[in-house]
Motif scaffolding. Structure first.
Motif, mmCIF file in Angstrom:
data_model
loop_
_atom_site.group_PDB
_atom_site.id
_atom_site.type_symbol
_atom_site.label_atom_id
_atom_site.label_comp_id
_atom_site.label_asym_id
_atom_site.label_seq_id
_atom_site.Cartn_x
_atom_site.Cartn_y
_atom_site.Cartn_z
ATOM 1 N N LEU A 209 0.806 -1.219 0.000
ATOM 2 C CA LEU A 209 0.000 0.000 0.000
ATOM 3 C C LEU A 209 0.840 1.269 0.000
ATOM 4 N N GLU A 210 2.166 1.133 -0.224
ATOM 5 C CA GLU A 210 3.003 2.311 -0.394
ATOM 6 C C GLU A 210 2.748 2.918 -1.777
ATOM 7 N N SER A 211 3.269 4.122 -2.003
ATOM 8 C CA SER A 211 2.936 4.858 -3.222
ATOM 9 C C SER A 211 3.341 4.126 -4.492
ATOM 10 N N HIS A 212 4.446 3.359 -4.468
ATOM 11 C CA HIS A 212 4.867 2.664 -5.686
ATOM 12 C C HIS A 212 4.097 1.367 -5.911
ATOM 13 N N GLY A 213 3.297 0.963 -4.929
ATOM 14 C CA GLY A 213 2.528 -0.272 -5.069
ATOM 15 C C GLY A 213 1.042 -0.042 -5.229
ATOM 16 N N LEU A 273 9.306 -14.572 -12.560
ATOM 17 C CA LEU A 273 9.627 -13.228 -12.088
ATOM 18 C C LEU A 273 10.936 -12.690 -12.652
ATOM 19 N N SER A 274 11.936 -13.543 -12.860
ATOM 20 C CA SER A 274 13.229 -13.169 -13.450
ATOM 21 C C SER A 274 13.826 -11.904 -12.826
ATOM 22 N N GLY A 275 14.050 -11.968 -11.518
ATOM 23 C CA GLY A 275 14.746 -10.877 -10.838
ATOM 24 C C GLY A 275 13.875 -9.742 -10.359
ATOM 25 N N THR A 276 12.554 -9.822 -10.549
ATOM 26 C CA THR A 276 11.653 -8.767 -10.069
ATOM 27 C C THR A 276 11.689 -8.692 -8.544
ATOM 28 N N GLU A 277 11.647 -7.480 -8.012
ATOM 29 C CA GLU A 277 11.627 -7.286 -6.561
ATOM 30 C C GLU A 277 10.356 -7.908 -5.980
ATOM 31 N N VAL A 278 10.518 -8.828 -5.023
ATOM 32 C CA VAL A 278 9.379 -9.552 -4.469
ATOM 33 C C VAL A 278 8.931 -8.969 -3.131
ATOM 34 N N VAL A 279 9.871 -8.421 -2.366
ATOM 35 C CA VAL A 279 9.536 -7.973 -1.009
ATOM 36 C C VAL A 279 8.426 -6.935 -1.015
ATOM 37 N N ALA A 280 8.564 -5.890 -1.845
ATOM 38 C CA ALA A 280 7.535 -4.849 -1.956
ATOM 39 C C ALA A 280 7.373 -4.508 -3.435
ATOM 40 N N PRO A 281 6.689 -5.354 -4.176
ATOM 41 C CA PRO A 281 6.614 -5.180 -5.638
ATOM 42 C C PRO A 281 5.929 -3.875 -6.028
ATOM 43 N N ALA A 282 6.402 -3.304 -7.135
ATOM 44 C CA ALA A 282 5.820 -2.067 -7.654
ATOM 45 C C ALA A 282 4.859 -2.400 -8.787
ATOM 46 N N LEU A 283 3.905 -1.509 -8.999
ATOM 47 C CA LEU A 283 2.956 -1.683 -10.095
ATOM 48 C C LEU A 283 3.641 -1.498 -11.437
ATOM 49 N N SER A 284 3.273 -2.319 -12.410
ATOM 50 C CA SER A 284 3.748 -2.105 -13.774
ATOM 51 C C SER A 284 2.773 -1.210 -14.541
ATOM 52 N N TYR A 285 1.558 -1.036 -14.005
ATOM 53 C CA TYR A 285 0.568 -0.158 -14.642
ATOM 54 C C TYR A 285 0.911 1.292 -14.341
ATOM 55 N N ASN A 286 0.727 2.165 -15.340
ATOM 56 C CA ASN A 286 0.867 3.596 -15.097
ATOM 57 C C ASN A 286 -0.496 4.270 -15.228
ATOM 58 N N SER A 287 -0.515 5.589 -15.004
ATOM 59 C CA SER A 287 -1.792 6.313 -15.033
ATOM 60 C C SER A 287 -2.476 6.228 -16.397
ATOM 61 N N THR A 288 -1.671 6.196 -17.462
ATOM 62 C CA THR A 288 -2.258 6.085 -18.802
ATOM 63 C C THR A 288 -2.997 4.766 -18.962
ATOM 64 N N ASP A 289 -2.395 3.665 -18.461
ATOM 65 C CA ASP A 289 -3.064 2.357 -18.525
ATOM 66 C C ASP A 289 -4.415 2.413 -17.820
ATOM 67 N N LEU A 290 -4.438 3.058 -16.673
ATOM 68 C CA LEU A 290 -5.676 3.124 -15.902
ATOM 69 C C LEU A 290 -6.710 4.020 -16.599
ATOM 70 N N GLN A 291 -6.241 5.106 -17.196
ATOM 71 C CA GLN A 291 -7.172 6.006 -17.883
ATOM 72 C C GLN A 291 -7.857 5.304 -19.051
ATOM 73 N N LEU A 292 -7.160 4.370 -19.690
ATOM 74 C CA LEU A 292 -7.770 3.613 -20.797
ATOM 75 C C LEU A 292 -8.926 2.760 -20.284
ATOM 76 N N LEU A 293 -8.830 2.294 -19.036
ATOM 77 C CA LEU A 293 -9.922 1.507 -18.463
ATOM 78 C C LEU A 293 -11.126 2.375 -18.145
ATOM 79 N N CYS A 294 -10.902 3.688 -17.989
ATOM 80 C CA CYS A 294 -12.007 4.615 -17.719
ATOM 81 C C CYS A 294 -12.757 4.990 -18.980
#
Length: 295
Positions: A209-213, A273-294
């Motif tokens: 629930l941090e800003s990058h997640g 995962l191939s090296g992706t940070e697992v402890v506190a994963p960040a979203l791969s979606y950006n605001s543009t991706d979300l706006q397309l869903l709107c």
């Protein structure tokens, strides 16, 4: 978010109650540009109120006939001439709601020297802190879902189809070696599939629930998009990460509770995962991706 005040929302709902079902459904199609298919008249009323920008716009709709507004005003004790034109009735209804809103605003003023209105009432009128609402929703949702995992020794909370809109959709993409896509529609089916993850597959979801997640976006039509990343566990082992997008719409006729309109869930196992940070994963979606869903 809906531009209606609480007083206007109640008044508009009472007028919508006077419409026959065929007109309600037609009005719902008009207000939403046919973007949303409703299951019943209750959902039609909810959707109309959510997508209405302001009270005057709704009252001026062709389906909201002059006679309906006249009947509503009569029930509220407002005497109007039977020959009144629609624009006069619309004006009177707006004046009525404005006067009642003023009374409500006075009542919610705190009895202190500080004359600022109570924060919760302000949020109900002028919008909400979307990021805070997204965090609150995620805490509620994942606590509720995780409580269905009996291996954790928790008391199961009140999970069920009541938290979803009747025509909710779930899209589940799983990458654990191979890729698998599942799609479900309807409150009961979506409810059961998500429930099975916790109760049968014994999965535990830990959201970041941090800003990058966590990203939250509000559309002009009242759709709240909540995107969150996190880790998935079973019996103390981390299985991988997830990214989940929720589409939420509030239900004005049910105390403005937010209900889930759609869910997109992407799960990636450790081997994908191939090296992706697992402890506190960040979203791969950006605001543009979300706006397309709107859109």
């Amino acid at each position: 978010m809906s531009g209606l005040s609480n007083v206007e929302r109640v008044g508009c709902a009472n007028i919508l109650n006077l419409l026959p079902e065929v007109d309600l459904r037609s009005l719902c199609d008009t207000v939403t540009n046919k973007m949303i298919v409703v299951e019943d008249i209750t959902e039609a009323k909810d959707t109309i109120l959510v997508f209405t920008k302001n009270a005057e716009e709704l009252l001026k709709r062709k389906k909201v006939h002059r006679d309906l507004i006249f009947k509503y005003l009569a029930k509220e004790g407002v005497v109007m001439s039977p020959t009144s034109e629609k624009h006069q009735l619309v004006k009177k209804a707006l004046e009525l709601w404005s006067s009642r809103k003023a009374v409500v605003d006075v009542k919610v003023q705190p009895e202190t020297d500080d004359t600022r209105p109570d924060s919760t009432n302000v949020k109900a009128e002028v919008g909400v802190d979307a990021q805070a609402l997204g965090q609150q929703f995620c805490r509620w949702f994942f606590q509720l879902l995780n409580s269905q995992n009996l291996s954790l020794g928790q008391q199961p909370e009140n999970w069920g189809p009541q938290h979803f809109w009747p025509n909710v959709r779930l899209r589940l993409l799983t990458r654990t070696g191979s890729e698998q896509i599942e799609e479900f529609e309807g409150a009961e089916m979506v409810n059961l599939r998500l429930l099975a993850m916790a109760s049968e597959e014994r999965l535990f979801f830990s959201p970041n629930l941090e800003s990058h997640g966590l990203k939250v976006l509000v559309s002009p039509h009242g759709l709240l998009l909540v995107a969150v990343a996190g880790t998935i566990h079973r019996d103390g082992s981390c299985l991988g990460i997830f990214e989940q997008i929720f589409g939420l719409i509030s239900s004005p006729l049910q105390d403005n509770n937010w209900k889930i309109k759609f869910v997109n869930l992407k799960i990636r196992g450790q081997d994908a995962l191939s090296g992706t940070e697992v402890v506190a994963p960040a979203l791969s979606y950006n605001s543009t991706d979300l706006q397309l869903l709107c859109s």
